[in-house]
Scaffold this active site. Sequence first.
Site, PDB file in Angstrom:
ATOM      1  CB  CYS A 114      37.949  36.468  42.056  1.00  6.70           C
ATOM      2  SG  CYS A 114      37.016  36.135  43.559  1.00  6.70           S
ATOM      3  CG  HIS A 251      35.310  35.864  38.650  1.00 10.69           C
ATOM      4  ND1 HIS A 251      35.332  34.633  39.284  1.00 10.69           N
ATOM      5  CD2 HIS A 251      35.047  36.776  39.615  1.00 10.69           C
ATOM      6  CE1 HIS A 251      35.102  34.799  40.564  1.00 10.69           C
ATOM      7  NE2 HIS A 251      34.930  36.091  40.800  1.00 10.69           N
ATOM      8  CG  ASN A 281      32.907  34.245  43.488  1.00  7.50           C
ATOM      9  OD1 ASN A 281      33.846  33.661  42.969  1.00  7.50           O
ATOM     10  ND2 ASN A 281      32.956  35.519  43.833  1.00  7.50           N
TER      11      ASN A 281
END
Length: 324
Positions: A114, A251, A281
């Site tokens: 990520c 993020h 996500n």
Amino acid sequence: MTRRATALGTGHYLPARIVPNSEFEATLDTSDEWIRARSGIARRRFAAEGETTSDLALHAARAALGNAGLTADDIDGVIVATSTPDLTFPSVATMVQADLGMTHGFAFDVQAVCAGFVYALATANAMIVSGQAERLLLIGAETFSRIMDWSDRSTCVLFGDGAGALVLGATEGTGTNADRGILSVDLNSDGRYRDMLYVDGGVSTTGEAGKLRMQGNALFRQAIEKLAATAETALAKVGLSGPDVDWIVPHQANIRIIQGTAKKLGLSMDRVIVTVQDHGNTSAASIPLALSVGVAEGRIREGDLLLSEAIGGGLAWGAVVLRW
């Protein structure tokens, strides 16, 4: 004069299939209310059968080049941040390079889960500032739907597929924090926490791709502290602090992490670009996706001071300060 890596254009791509939270209710002990309350996610996109990470990346790349008014001939290299490549090798970046018709330059992937796009930004910045490249195409692209355990309600409802892209080019600045371009970078990792987020397969272990595993509560506790710290460090490197930031472009993992980090930095949520409700996500794709959306909606404008931060498996985390 100081050489800077400056944003020239953005673009993104999302698969056609929209998956609302309600779709999971038929197979899991979950609900739209439960998912929204714990993550802020209402829907996400899943790639179609046969649609690969490089396909998503290519669409985003073309959009970013168009936004920048450039062609593939103007680009020196392609860097793709991904943890879900089409193949073990070659890289997704070389596939995009070929599909763009590029027969020059270089292409490679960056893998920091990520945090991948932050690491890609740091890499591209170093190459441009050092004179190794004039213009680079950066892409974050993921098909996390391919590594989900559909029986695990704590993970499979959180992730989505998508891609975002950014064109960076060399410009000259004065060497102050008023310059446009990347002003500072802070990168970190700590492998002691690798079991908090990982995939239980791989080439030299099981020989299969594996499924994503996550210790959600433990990761949540690490995330806010580490994200706020790396953000403050990156800002301090150029004599700035939270109140100087026009937009946090974080993020997009969990709305509670985003809110907690903004609070620690002393910023209200109306100065945060939030897309997690629509995309879930998307790992390394989430920051460039959010950047592209923010620009397309007219919120991010030239001269704005942006802060992007991310944390992912490794654990790996970091932040970038960028003046648009």
